[in-house]
Design a protein around this motif. Sequence first.
Motif, PDB file in Angstrom:
ATOM      1  N   GLY A  18      99.717  75.853  87.553  1.00 33.50           N
ATOM      2  CA  GLY A  18     100.412  76.046  86.551  1.00 33.50           C
ATOM      3  C   GLY A  18      99.778  75.653  84.975  1.00 33.50           C
ATOM      4  N   MET A  19      98.680  75.420  84.931  1.00 37.38           N
ATOM      5  CA  MET A  19      98.009  74.998  83.923  1.00 37.38           C
ATOM      6  C   MET A  19      96.734  75.995  83.498  1.00 37.38           C
ATOM      7  SD  MET A  19      97.960  70.892  84.544  1.00 37.38           S
ATOM      8  CE  MET A  19      97.454  70.930  86.371  1.00 37.38           C
ATOM      9  N   GLY A  20      97.040  77.307  83.127  1.00 39.11           N
ATOM     10  CA  GLY A  20      98.348  77.834  82.921  1.00 39.11           C
ATOM     11  C   GLY A  20      98.458  78.562  84.329  1.00 39.11           C
ATOM     12  N   PRO A  21      99.406  79.375  84.435  1.00 36.29           N
ATOM     13  CA  PRO A  21     100.033  80.000  85.765  1.00 36.29           C
ATOM     14  C   PRO A  21      99.032  81.234  85.916  1.00 36.29           C
ATOM     15  CG  PRO A  21     101.930  79.768  84.048  1.00 36.29           C
ATOM     16  CD  PRO A  21     100.796  79.400  83.456  1.00 36.29           C
ATOM     17  N   LEU A  22      98.620  81.759  85.125  1.00 38.68           N
ATOM     18  CA  LEU A  22      97.529  82.797  85.358  1.00 38.68           C
ATOM     19  C   LEU A  22      96.271  82.416  85.950  1.00 38.68           C
ATOM     20  CD1 LEU A  22      98.160  85.831  85.171  1.00 38.68           C
ATOM     21  CD2 LEU A  22      97.186  85.694  82.792  1.00 38.68           C
ATOM     22  N   SER A  50     103.370  75.552  90.970  1.00 38.41           N
ATOM     23  CA  SER A  50     102.919  76.103  89.662  1.00 38.41           C
ATOM     24  C   SER A  50     104.183  76.160  88.677  1.00 38.41           C
ATOM     25  CB  SER A  50     102.651  77.698  89.684  1.00 38.41           C
ATOM     26  OG  SER A  50     102.227  78.088  88.448  1.00 38.41           O
ATOM     27  N   GLU A  51     104.437  74.843  88.002  1.00 35.83           N
ATOM     28  CA  GLU A  51     105.587  74.518  87.620  1.00 35.83           C
ATOM     29  C   GLU A  51     104.992  73.965  86.133  1.00 35.83           C
ATOM     30  OE1 GLU A  51     108.510  72.047  90.198  1.00 35.83           O
ATOM     31  OE2 GLU A  51     106.357  71.897  91.086  1.00 35.83           O
ATOM     32  N   PRO A  52     104.848  74.865  85.254  1.00 37.45           N
ATOM     33  CA  PRO A  52     104.114  74.542  84.001  1.00 37.45           C
ATOM     34  C   PRO A  52     104.727  74.037  82.905  1.00 37.45           C
ATOM     35  CG  PRO A  52     104.924  77.055  83.888  1.00 37.45           C
ATOM     36  CD  PRO A  52     105.458  76.409  85.269  1.00 37.45           C
TER      37      PRO A  52
ATOM     38  N   ILE B  32     104.275  86.869  86.522  1.00 34.95           N
ATOM     39  CA  ILE B  32     103.546  86.183  85.014  1.00 34.95           C
ATOM     40  C   ILE B  32     103.827  87.230  83.908  1.00 34.95           C
ATOM     41  CG2 ILE B  32     101.688  85.284  84.053  1.00 34.95           C
ATOM     42  CD1 ILE B  32     101.159  83.898  86.708  1.00 34.95           C
ATOM     43  N   ASP B  40     102.333  78.314  78.099  1.00 34.46           N
ATOM     44  CA  ASP B  40     102.663  77.754  79.723  1.00 34.46           C
ATOM     45  C   ASP B  40     104.067  77.578  80.007  1.00 34.46           C
ATOM     46  OD1 ASP B  40      99.845  78.191  79.686  1.00 34.46           O
ATOM     47  OD2 ASP B  40      99.321  75.954  80.251  1.00 34.46           O
ATOM     48  N   PRO B  45     109.088  78.122  86.434  1.00 36.84           N
ATOM     49  CA  PRO B  45     108.495  77.098  87.383  1.00 36.84           C
ATOM     50  C   PRO B  45     108.669  77.603  88.899  1.00 36.84           C
ATOM     51  CG  PRO B  45     110.622  76.366  86.640  1.00 36.84           C
ATOM     52  CD  PRO B  45     110.050  77.625  85.895  1.00 36.84           C
ATOM     53  N   VAL B  46     107.568  77.641  89.559  1.00 36.45           N
ATOM     54  CA  VAL B  46     107.347  78.280  90.981  1.00 36.45           C
ATOM     55  C   VAL B  46     107.001  77.359  92.001  1.00 36.45           C
ATOM     56  CG1 VAL B  46     106.531  80.262  92.293  1.00 36.45           C
ATOM     57  CG2 VAL B  46     107.140  80.388  89.968  1.00 36.45           C
TER      58      VAL B  46
END
Lengths: 249, 249
Positions: A18-22, A50-52, B32, B40, B45-46
């Motif tokens: 998630g840091m970042g999601p991409l 992936s909880e940013p 995304i 971000d 959140p996933v």
Amino acid sequence: MTTAASGARPDKLGVLGGMGPLATVDFLRKLIALTPAAADDQHIPVIVTSEPQIPPRPAARLDPANPSPLPALLARRDFLVGAGARAIAMPCNTAHFWYDEVTAGLAIPFLHIVDAVIAVLAKRGLGGATVGLIGTRATLEGRLYEAPLTEKGFRCLLPAETVNVELVFPGIKLVKQNKPAEAGRLFRQAAESLLDKGAAVVVLACTEVPVGLSDADPWVAAHCLDPNEALARACVDWAMAARKQAGLA
Amino acid sequence: MTTAASGARPDKLGVLGGMGPLATVDFLRKLIALTPAAADDQHIPVIVTSEPQIPPRPAARLDPANPSPLPALLARRDFLVGAGARAIAMPCNTAHFWYDEVTAGLAIPFLHIVDAVIAVLAKRGLGGATVGLIGTRATLEGRLYEAPLTEKGFRCLLPAETVNVELVFPGIKLVKQNKPAEAGRLFRQAAESLLDKGAAVVVLACTEVPVGLSDADPWVAAHCLDPNEALARACVDWAMAARKQAGLA
């Protein structure tokens, strides 16, 4: 909710993302591409958070008055352990400044992204080479790569301040806005400036950078090293060893 | 391990993935890309389970003597609920044959991939159109799309048997072997055969197919509909509504 609910596997990988999601998605794609598998069930079982909503890492590094990401990182680490992960990887360079605190008391391996890069440099026969570094200001000024690389006999080259301000930092922002192609053009110029100054290879030391500078481009493959890919490679090596040890391979 | 460990958010999405792993990554990338976010922490959140050790869905559909994926699907569903997911999405078409069993007794939304496709068809002004379908034999013969589409007034066109045997099924296998470019060439020919027979649009009704037929290709964007993208779109709509309802938006 028990660990067994989603299956106990010796090669189950936890991804603190998630840091970042991409950058997390980019890491997962590389993990799959590097895994020797001809069918679904031969791939590495992965649990991803992936909880940013994590306080920004560069800001926290540059000014201790800003909120620390550490509590959020520890919560996600514990979640992954509870989910049955047998090792953890974190596809974000800057977050590794909290590596010691995040791994304190942890009973499973937490693969370090800089160790993964050093292993790939060694495999490419680049021991002791001059290494260019592209990354956030926090990563560069905090010497996340420079300290261990220098210790191991490498020489490090950093971009000129104008290159950072005009190319690298705006590029990172563009990736976070999901504009990887525009970002790539800026990153390419920054990498070329380091190669011109004598770097043998440029380490793309922010996981947003390889999202813009694709490994599908032969120029990138020839001149750059992608820590996200190096980390994925280290995870595949770990998983294959874990399978072998458990008699699964 | 509690839900609160990784943060309680009204828009936390659980992804029941791994069928296959690359289709899960493809779904996450689209999620995304479709999320309106400039930083971000504005992303959804996933939590993802991509543990592909799930008995193959097509084989289980075609012959009840084969092991059922249901216990594995239920275990992963329960894991996601325990991880604090407030809705679940499953980026795999064939697995939706077990939708009723997987959602039995579930207190949170489980977004159905076919509903997501029907919503996109309606938005594109294609109500009642002739829809071509590409997918696994299990998806086609089990009428996963055909039954609800026909009920809603669409006409469905399936590929000829030779097209399935020579193009579609080998293409799906190539994606699972991580050869998306080779697979894409086969899928394109299969889609063209349906457009030639009068389809207004071709639904790529196996999540491996859009991995080969990229939405970056304008021809694909013009003639095909990607259920993985439709599902991602439905998830973004759900998350934005959940934020609004919780006063987060």
